[in-house]
Each structure stands twice: as structure tokens, then as C-alpha cells.
Scaffold this motif. Structure first.
Motif, PDB file in Angstrom:
ATOM      1  N   THR A   1       9.126   9.505 -12.887  1.00 10.80           N
ATOM      2  CA  THR A   1       8.851   8.427 -12.021  1.00 10.80           C
ATOM      3  C   THR A   1       9.614   8.589 -10.257  1.00 10.80           C
ATOM      4  O   THR A   1       8.954   8.454  -9.487  1.00 10.80           O
ATOM      5  CB  THR A   1       9.585   7.188 -12.496  1.00 10.80           C
ATOM      6  OG1 THR A   1       8.903   6.784 -13.569  1.00 10.80           O
ATOM      7  CG2 THR A   1       9.367   5.852 -11.680  1.00 10.80           C
ATOM      8  N   ASN A   2      10.905   8.884 -10.531  1.00 12.60           N
ATOM      9  CA  ASN A   2      11.549   9.197  -9.288  1.00 12.60           C
ATOM     10  C   ASN A   2      11.161  10.250  -8.527  1.00 12.60           C
ATOM     11  O   ASN A   2      11.056  10.458  -7.342  1.00 12.60           O
ATOM     12  CB  ASN A   2      13.015   9.353  -9.353  1.00 12.60           C
ATOM     13  CG  ASN A   2      13.527   7.430  -9.968  1.00 12.60           C
ATOM     14  OD1 ASN A   2      13.873   6.946  -8.861  1.00 12.60           O
ATOM     15  ND2 ASN A   2      13.656   7.329 -11.208  1.00 12.60           N
TER      16      ASN A   2
ATOM     17  N   ILE B   1       8.023   9.197  -6.681  1.00 16.37           N
ATOM     18  CA  ILE B   1       8.235   8.536  -5.666  1.00 16.37           C
ATOM     19  C   ILE B   1       8.705   9.340  -4.444  1.00 16.37           C
ATOM     20  O   ILE B   1       8.394   9.130  -3.227  1.00 16.37           O
ATOM     21  CB  ILE B   1       9.191   7.301  -5.973  1.00 16.37           C
ATOM     22  CG1 ILE B   1       8.424   6.280  -6.797  1.00 16.37           C
ATOM     23  CG2 ILE B   1       9.877   6.773  -4.797  1.00 16.37           C
ATOM     24  CD1 ILE B   1       9.226   5.324  -7.495  1.00 16.37           C
TER      25      ILE B   1
ATOM     26  N   TRP C   1      12.046   0.870  -8.133  1.00 11.46           N
ATOM     27  CA  TRP C   1      11.013   1.291  -9.238  1.00 11.46           C
ATOM     28  C   TRP C   1      10.976   0.160 -10.288  1.00 11.46           C
ATOM     29  O   TRP C   1      11.734  -0.423 -10.568  1.00 11.46           O
ATOM     30  CB  TRP C   1      11.437   2.627 -10.095  1.00 11.46           C
ATOM     31  CG  TRP C   1      12.648   2.795 -10.667  1.00 11.46           C
ATOM     32  CD1 TRP C   1      12.756   2.878 -12.071  1.00 11.46           C
ATOM     33  CD2 TRP C   1      14.063   2.938 -10.204  1.00 11.46           C
ATOM     34  NE1 TRP C   1      13.881   2.805 -12.571  1.00 11.46           N
ATOM     35  CE2 TRP C   1      14.726   3.042 -11.571  1.00 11.46           C
ATOM     36  CE3 TRP C   1      14.578   3.254  -9.162  1.00 11.46           C
ATOM     37  CZ2 TRP C   1      16.106   3.379 -11.450  1.00 11.46           C
ATOM     38  CZ3 TRP C   1      15.877   3.236  -8.945  1.00 11.46           C
ATOM     39  CH2 TRP C   1      16.724   3.491 -10.413  1.00 11.46           C
ATOM     40  N   CYS C   2       9.712  -0.261 -10.568  1.00 11.63           N
ATOM     41  CA  CYS C   2       9.222  -1.275 -11.211  1.00 11.63           C
ATOM     42  C   CYS C   2       9.090  -2.348 -10.414  1.00 11.63           C
ATOM     43  O   CYS C   2      10.097  -3.230 -10.256  1.00 11.63           O
ATOM     44  CB  CYS C   2      10.038  -1.509 -12.388  1.00 11.63           C
ATOM     45  SG  CYS C   2      10.259  -0.234 -13.646  1.00 11.63           S
TER      46      CYS C   2
ATOM     47  N   HIS D   1       5.585   0.676  -7.131  1.00  8.71           N
ATOM     48  CA  HIS D   1       5.574   1.384  -8.708  1.00  8.71           C
ATOM     49  C   HIS D   1       5.671   0.453  -9.786  1.00  8.71           C
ATOM     50  O   HIS D   1       6.289  -0.558  -9.687  1.00  8.71           O
ATOM     51  CB  HIS D   1       7.068   2.160  -8.676  1.00  8.71           C
ATOM     52  CG  HIS D   1       7.075   2.803 -10.251  1.00  8.71           C
ATOM     53  ND1 HIS D   1       8.077   2.121 -10.992  1.00  8.71           N
ATOM     54  CD2 HIS D   1       6.607   3.644 -10.771  1.00  8.71           C
ATOM     55  CE1 HIS D   1       7.905   2.806 -12.162  1.00  8.71           C
ATOM     56  NE2 HIS D   1       7.061   3.553 -12.226  1.00  8.71           N
TER      57      HIS D   1
END
Length: 282
Positions: A44-45, A48, A70-71, A97
Motif C-alpha cells: 500500500t504505502n 502511494i 491510507w484508507c 486509497h
């Protein structure tokens, strides 16, 4: 385990609220948003950072990755407000995200119109399970949610889909049905690990970003595991300091017993045979 609740067939923990989940289907995606979709611990990161650095280098945004929650469906301690509320105030083009499964995600993403772009990153289930387990062990003390779930119990829960954000395969296959839609780019964590510069070029092309080779190479260099580990360690964000562990493909072999590995292999075949979706495990 952390206190969990079920919402429309998927398990969530205390960082999610029913109110935030309720507004997700009608959440408005702007025409120039870049949407990032991942299951937990699937890079995820990493993705991003790559997207943000490409967009910053191209002059498309001044926002830094550290300011992107995130989220959109979560209220993270470091941010104080739900991600979707914070994103309302961010200038376009935004990097949005979500960890949500397909059936709970904004309808503007799952029934795409307009010009937004979506990047889905997936990781093999064995490394995902290990990474999620280890991350939670480090995260719990900082959140005051100490729990000592034994690995044997956790690995079975993951296999049964009884974990936060639901079953790995439900998530993967839900999003995989979008693979032929031109709004979407699908990437594998394992491929990014093997050929980061190739992945960055693919993302750059997908986002219609023009950068010279020197600038592109500097983005690649700044997004290696070593570079990002150092960046996150100095970020001042307690959760980000815990993100990076080994960043390897195949580390699952240090945790899985032979019988656990066989059980995961059987589930993998049962769920993915004939779908066209495959993962590398080493």
C-alpha cells in the motif's frame, strides 16, 4: 484478537465505523483522482509513494505522501478524522486509497465512468498473511490493543477469511473482475519487487505522465525498499515506522509449516484455478 464487528459479510475493527462504511458506496470520485486499491500488506504505502513521487515530479500535485491517509474508510490515530473527510479538503488531482472489498467500495470506482485512474496492487497470500501477522504484533502495543494471537491460530483465521477486511480471495477476485476495464491497472507486489523500474514505467505510462529518464530513475531510486524504510523511519508517524519489515518475496517459508503450506496451496487452487489470476511465491 482486536474487537471485530461484521458489516455486510466482512469483518472490521475499531478503526472502522459503521458511519464511514455507510457513506462509502456514494462517495464521490473526482474525474482526475488516482485511486489505489490494495488488500492489507500488499504494498500500500509503496504504491502511494511511487504514484505521489511521479505526480510531484510532473508538477501535478504539491501534496506529500505523508499527508495522504491510507484508507478513505478508516479513522487513523495519526490523522484524527476519517480518511474520506480529510480527502474532501485535498486539492485535485488526489491520490485516494482504499482497502475495501469490491462490493463495499464506492460505486463510482466499481461502475467506472469519467477519466479517473485506478491501480490495484496484489500480493501472494502466504507472504501477505505473514506480513499482516507481524505488522499487527508490532502495531498493537502502540494502539493499546495488546493481543498475543499465536501464529497457528492466525494462519488458520487468514485461511478461513476470518480476518479484518475479509477473505483474501474474495477481495482479490472481486477486484480482478475489473481487469479488462481501461480505468484499471493491475500490478503484483512480486513483479514490483523483481523489476521496480519496469513497474514505475508502467505506472507512468498509465497515468499519462511525461518525465525524462533521469527524473524517472531518481523516482525509482527513492522508492527502493532501503530508501523508503529510511524515509518512514524518519517520518515521525509511529505507524509508518512499523510498515517495512523485510520486503522480500518468499519470506513465508520462515513461518509456514509443511501442513499449513499445503492447506494454503489447496485453497489457492480451489479459488483461483480458471480465473487467470496467479501469484509468484518466491
Amino acid at each position: 484478537m482486536d474487537q471485530m464487528f461484521e458489516y455486510k459479510g466482512t469483518l472490521f475493527n475499531h478503526m472502522f465505523t459503521k458511519d464511514s462504511l455507510d457513506v462509502m458506496p456514494d462517495y464521490v470520485i473526482r474525474d482526475d483522482d488516482v485511486v489505489i486499491v490494495t488488500y492489507v500488506k500488499a504494498g500500500t504505502n509503496w504504491i502511494i509513494e511511487i504514484v505521489n513521487k511521479l505526480m510531484r515530479a510532473a508538477g501535478k500535485t504539491d501534496v506529500h505522501a505523508k499527508d495522504i491517509p491510507w484508507c478513505i474508510e478508516v479513522t487513523l490515530p495519526a490523522f484524527g478524522k476519517p480518511g474520506h473527510v480529510i480527502m474532501e479538503d485535498q486539492p485535485s488531482p488526489r491520490i485516494i486509497h482504499t482497502h475495501l472489498p469490491w462490493h463495499l467500495a464506492p460505486k463510482m470506482i466499481t461502475s467506472p465512468k469519467g477519466k479517473f485512474k485506478a491501480i490495484v496492487v496484489m500480493r501472494n497470500p502466504k507472504d501477505t498473511a505473514v506480513s499482516w501477522y507481524q505488522f499487527n504484533r508490532k502495531l498493537d502495543p502502540s494502539l493499546g490493543t495488546q493481543r498475543d494471537t499465536p501464529w497457528d491460530e492466525y494462519v488458520q483465521r487468514f485461511l478461513d477469511g476470518k480476518v479484518i477486511l475479509g477473505d483474501f480471495y474474495d477481495h482479490a477476485l472481486g477486484w480482478w473482475q475489473m481487469r479488462d476495464d481501461p480505468h484499471f491497472l493491475f500490478l503484483k507486489y512480486e513483479d514490483m519487487n523483481k523489476d521496480l523500474s519496469g513497474a514505475v514505467r508502467k505506472i507512468k505510462q498509465f497515468l499519462d505522465i511525461s518525465l525524462d529518464d533521469v527524473t524517472t530513475a531518481s523516482v525509482v531510486e527513492s522508492c527502493t525498499f532501503a530508501s523508503l524504510t529510511s524515509t518512514w523511519a524518519d517520518s515521525g508517524n509511529p505507524i509508518k515506522t512499523l510498515i517495512a519489515r523485510k520486503g522480500k518475496v518468499g519470506d513465508w517459508k520462515n513461518s509456514f509449516s509443511e501442513s499449513q503450506s499445503k492447506a494454503y496451496d489447496a485453497k489457492y487452487r480451489e479459488r483461483l484455478d480458471g480465473t487467470g489470476l496467479q501469484f509468484d511465491f518466491e
